[in-house]
Design an enzyme around this catalytic site. Structure first.
Site, PDB file in Angstrom:
ATOM      1  N   ARG A 165      36.942  29.497  47.280  1.00 29.53           N
ATOM      2  CA  ARG A 165      35.872  30.158  46.513  1.00 29.53           C
ATOM      3  C   ARG A 165      34.961  29.135  45.858  1.00 29.53           C
ATOM      4  O   ARG A 165      33.769  29.388  45.656  1.00 29.53           O
ATOM      5  CB  ARG A 165      36.456  31.122  45.467  1.00 29.53           C
ATOM      6  CG  ARG A 165      37.267  30.439  44.390  1.00 29.53           C
ATOM      7  CD  ARG A 165      37.760  31.391  43.310  1.00 29.53           C
ATOM      8  NE  ARG A 165      38.818  30.763  42.526  1.00 29.53           N
ATOM      9  CZ  ARG A 165      38.990  30.955  41.220  1.00 29.53           C
ATOM     10  NH1 ARG A 165      38.204  31.774  40.562  1.00 29.53           N
ATOM     11  NH2 ARG A 165      39.972  30.349  40.575  1.00 29.53           N
TER      12      ARG A 165
ATOM     13  N   GLU B  43      30.723  48.433  42.926  1.00 31.17           N
ATOM     14  CA  GLU B  43      30.718  47.737  44.216  1.00 31.17           C
ATOM     15  C   GLU B  43      30.072  48.561  45.325  1.00 31.17           C
ATOM     16  O   GLU B  43      29.431  48.021  46.233  1.00 31.17           O
ATOM     17  CB  GLU B  43      32.150  47.367  44.619  1.00 31.17           C
ATOM     18  CG  GLU B  43      32.854  46.396  43.669  1.00 31.17           C
ATOM     19  CD  GLU B  43      33.405  47.071  42.418  1.00 31.17           C
ATOM     20  OE1 GLU B  43      33.407  48.320  42.353  1.00 31.17           O
ATOM     21  OE2 GLU B  43      33.835  46.359  41.487  1.00 31.17           O
TER      22      GLU B  43
ATOM     23  N   PHE C 181      38.126  44.981  46.209  1.00 33.05           N
ATOM     24  CA  PHE C 181      37.093  45.953  45.857  1.00 33.05           C
ATOM     25  C   PHE C 181      35.942  45.920  46.864  1.00 33.05           C
ATOM     26  O   PHE C 181      35.324  46.953  47.131  1.00 33.05           O
ATOM     27  CB  PHE C 181      36.605  45.699  44.427  1.00 33.05           C
ATOM     28  CG  PHE C 181      37.760  45.484  43.486  1.00 33.05           C
ATOM     29  CD1 PHE C 181      38.809  46.396  43.448  1.00 33.05           C
ATOM     30  CD2 PHE C 181      37.844  44.352  42.696  1.00 33.05           C
ATOM     31  CE1 PHE C 181      39.904  46.190  42.617  1.00 33.05           C
ATOM     32  CE2 PHE C 181      38.939  44.142  41.859  1.00 33.05           C
ATOM     33  CZ  PHE C 181      39.964  45.062  41.817  1.00 33.05           C
TER      34      PHE C 181
ATOM     35  N   HIS D  92      39.330  36.007  46.214  1.00 33.50           N
ATOM     36  CA  HIS D  92      40.631  36.521  45.774  1.00 33.50           C
ATOM     37  C   HIS D  92      41.311  37.347  46.855  1.00 33.50           C
ATOM     38  O   HIS D  92      41.887  38.405  46.592  1.00 33.50           O
ATOM     39  CB  HIS D  92      40.498  37.317  44.467  1.00 33.50           C
ATOM     40  CG  HIS D  92      40.055  36.469  43.300  1.00 33.50           C
ATOM     41  ND1 HIS D  92      38.862  35.774  43.284  1.00 33.50           N
ATOM     42  CD2 HIS D  92      40.650  36.211  42.107  1.00 33.50           C
ATOM     43  CE1 HIS D  92      38.739  35.114  42.147  1.00 33.50           C
ATOM     44  NE2 HIS D  92      39.817  35.349  41.421  1.00 33.50           N
TER      45      HIS D  92
ATOM     46  N   ASP E 182      47.716  38.389  38.627  1.00 31.53           N
ATOM     47  CA  ASP E 182      47.108  39.717  38.477  1.00 31.53           C
ATOM     48  C   ASP E 182      47.916  40.803  39.198  1.00 31.53           C
ATOM     49  O   ASP E 182      47.814  41.980  38.875  1.00 31.53           O
ATOM     50  CB  ASP E 182      45.669  39.722  39.001  1.00 31.53           C
ATOM     51  CG  ASP E 182      44.681  39.260  37.930  1.00 31.53           C
ATOM     52  OD1 ASP E 182      45.108  39.028  36.787  1.00 31.53           O
ATOM     53  OD2 ASP E 182      43.489  39.136  38.258  1.00 31.53           O
TER      54      ASP E 182
ATOM     55  N   ARG F  33      41.484  32.375  45.746  1.00 33.85           N
ATOM     56  CA  ARG F  33      41.440  31.945  44.342  1.00 33.85           C
ATOM     57  C   ARG F  33      42.185  30.622  44.141  1.00 33.85           C
ATOM     58  O   ARG F  33      41.816  29.812  43.302  1.00 33.85           O
ATOM     59  CB  ARG F  33      42.096  33.017  43.470  1.00 33.85           C
ATOM     60  CG  ARG F  33      42.302  32.582  42.032  1.00 33.85           C
ATOM     61  CD  ARG F  33      42.902  33.698  41.193  1.00 33.85           C
ATOM     62  NE  ARG F  33      43.018  33.295  39.797  1.00 33.85           N
ATOM     63  CZ  ARG F  33      44.111  32.785  39.244  1.00 33.85           C
ATOM     64  NH1 ARG F  33      45.213  32.637  39.958  1.00 33.85           N
ATOM     65  NH2 ARG F  33      44.132  32.419  37.980  1.00 33.85           N
TER      66      ARG F  33
END
Lengths: 277, 315
Positions: free
Chosen positions: B10, B58, B83, B109, B117, B167
């Site tokens: 990323r 989104e 998402f 991610h 998470d 990530r």
């Protein structure tokens, strides 16, 4: 607008309604009710308002139109055909194999279609994207879209509305074709989005309420909207099935083609109306 | 191992956006309130007037991007893979891919290595979901260098692109001379007993697996399959023919991802054993990324085991 112009627009809209009936009958499927209800709005935009050129459908500085209620494709196709983007004869190929007139608008197949739509709620976001692009890159075009009153039950519509006002997209005008009916019944029974004006106002838009079949009112709304520094929702009160007596305000004509007998009657009614001009 | 440089893909994405922004001004970057995490924030800081935040919406963002692309301009949109591909699937299908609009989706991610998470944010299905949509191109870079090169390639691509970034900081495998082309696999090690086809952070593990196998007298070919769609069919079929056994390695569900893509092709053309390493139809859970890769068996040792299993299946 002067009387002659108004009469001419009314006549064109009548032809458009006849084309809608021809197309849907030839397809043996489609959505006549909601096509007839927004026919005047789309006719006005393409015949009086928008900067477009049927000979150069993709000219970069053209105004954009997104039919967010994509199932009203027969109305858009009829207007495009009458405006000269392609021959009205093509309308009889609607929804046929190999036809460039798909069941819902396809920007890569049909001359004059600016955005592929059909899945409700997505068209207004695409229109917002076009308006954002226009503002960002300093292109002067305007973006028009037509939403269904059932369509605005989609959450995405309000995501788009929130964004459009936050980014001050004053080059965007959204018509809500408020005919009061959706597939499963009256919008008030299914899951009403009323009050429509208050909702758009709460999302930071200006709103103008009109009779969506009156060209004077459509024109006045567009003129006023163009002066706003916000995106504008034109809440157009319309009659679903407008122009065909037995389709008017009838839920059953949302997504059904007329049989041969009904077709002949509809054609007779519209041809009589046309002959009166 | 302390001399190995690690950078998250990323980060390569965010840096590439800024570099591109310095070269051209004909594109917009959008995010859905995750700019710091997705690294589009780097672009936002450098070019605040060319960045638009959509807020946490989104679906709207994807269709807006389609509208921008429909005016002939380029646009990057970013969110977490979950998402972007999950919540906005239908917008990607109908607003972007059906009209074949050149929207570049920078989905960060991806995979289990999201870490703490947990399951709601650990997307293990995005490659599968995106792969089913016609006109879509899917790129899953192995390191930050490849991530950058993929961004440069994507903005020139005439159609939608889904780019999957991670990530977690992973070893930098390539240097600036690395050549990236959409749809072209890279053979990183050659061998004749088995082929390891890896994507994303599993590429580094595959290189390590090569060494493990070598130590046991097994000669493995290692292919970096950064572009999962369109798949480099030739690289796969030549490997099937040359080595007669394939292992796929991905930080993704074994349902519908790289392993499926390779299996589908190989079954049709040159049936040889294809043993898949990935996540076997499970949700993830919270934990440090590295520990999760251990827990889910996404390591060089696991690849080496699968390689031996694939060889054993040869006729």
């Amino acid at each position: 607008m002067d009387k002659q112009t108004k009469l001419s627009l009314e006549k064109t809209a009548c032809k458009v309604r006849l084309d809608i009936i021809h197309g849907v009958h030839a397809a043996k499927s489609g959505h006549p009710g909601g096509s007839l209800s927004c026919a005047d709005i789309i006719t006005y935009l393409y015949f009086k308002e928008m900067n477009i050129d049927p000979k150069e459908p993709k000219k970069p500085d053209r105004d954009r139109f997104v039919l967010s209620k994509g199932h009203a494709a027969p109305a858009l196709y009829a207007v495009l055909a009458e405006r000269g983007f392609f021959s009205p004869d093509e309308l009889f190929n609607l929804r046929h194999i190999g036809s460039f007139l798909q069941g819902h608008p396809d920007m890569n197949k049909t001359p004059g279609v600016d955005m592929s739509t059909g899945s409700l709620g997505q068209g207004i976001s695409a229109a917002v994207g076009m308006a954002l692009s226009g503002k960002h890159f300093g292109d002067g075009f305007r973006v028009y879209t037509v939403l269904g009153d059932g369509e605005i039950e989609e959450g995405q519509v309000w995501e788009a509305a929130m964004f459009a006002s936050n980014k001050k997209l004053s080059n965007l005008i959204a018509f809500v074709d408020l005919n009061g009916l959706q597939i499963d019944g009256m919008i008030d029974e299914v899951n009403s989005a009323r009050p429509v004006d208050k909702k758009f106002e709460a999302f930071g838009w200006d709103t103008i309420e009109i009779d969506g079949h009156d060209f004077d009112e459509i024109e006045a709304a567009v003129k006023k909207a163009k002066k706003s520094d916000k995106p504008v929702a034109v809440i157009a009160n319309t009659v679903k099935g407008k122009g065909v007596s037995f389709m008017e305000n009838a839920v059953g004509w949302h997504g059904k083609a007329p049989n041969d007998e009904q077709y002949e009657q509809a054609v007779k009614e519209l041809e009589t109306a046309l002959a009166a001009f | 191992m302390s001399d190995v440089k690690t950078v998250a893909t990323r980060v390569g994405y965010g840096e590439a956006l800024v570099e591109l922004g310095n070269k051209r001004d004909d594109f917009i970057v959008m995010d859905a309130d995750l700019a710091a995490a997705t690294q589009t924030g780097k672009f936002k800081d450098a070019f605040p007037d060319r960045f638009y935040n959509c807020g946490i919406a989104e679906q709207n963002m994807m269709s807006i991007a389609a509208g921008i692309a429909a005016t002939g301009k380029r646009v990057f949109v970013s969110s977490f893979a979950m998402f972007a591909s999950g919540r906005a699937f239908e917008q990607i299908r109908n607003s972007i891919c059906y009209p074949k609009l050149p929207v570049i989706i920078g989905a960060t991610h991806g995979g289990i290595s999201v870490g703490e998470d947990g399951a709601t944010h650990q997307c293990l299905e995005d490659i599968a979901i995106m792969r089913t949509i016609p006109n879509m191109t899917i790129i899953n870079p192995a390191d930050a260098i490849e991530a950058k090169k993929a961004v440069y390639a994507a903005i020139k691509h005439d159609g939608p692109v889904y780019m999957r970034f991670g990530r977690y900081a992973v070893p930098v495998i390539f240097d600036d001379s690395y050549y990236f082309k959409i749809g072209k696999a890279n053979i990183l090690r050659d061998g004749e007993d088995v082929t390891i086809i890896a994507t994303g952070l599993m590429v580094d593990e595959a290189i390590k697996a090569y060494d493990i196998l070598k130590g046991e007298g097994i000669s493995a070919r290692v292919i970096n399959m950064a572009t999962i769609k369109p798949l480099d069919n030739e690289a796969v079929l030549v490997a099937a023919k040359d080595t007669g056994a394939i292992v796929t390695a991905e930080e993704h569900s074994v349902i519908g991802g790289l392993g499926s893509a390779v299996s589908e092709l190989v079954c049709d053309k040159i049936p040889v054993p294809v043993v898949k390493l990935g996540v076997y139809d499970k949700f993830g859970f919270s934990g440090p990324a590295g520990d999760l890769l251990d827990a889910f068996g996404l390591r060089a040792l696991n690849i080496a085991e699968k390689a031996k299993a694939a060889i054993a299946l040869k006729k």
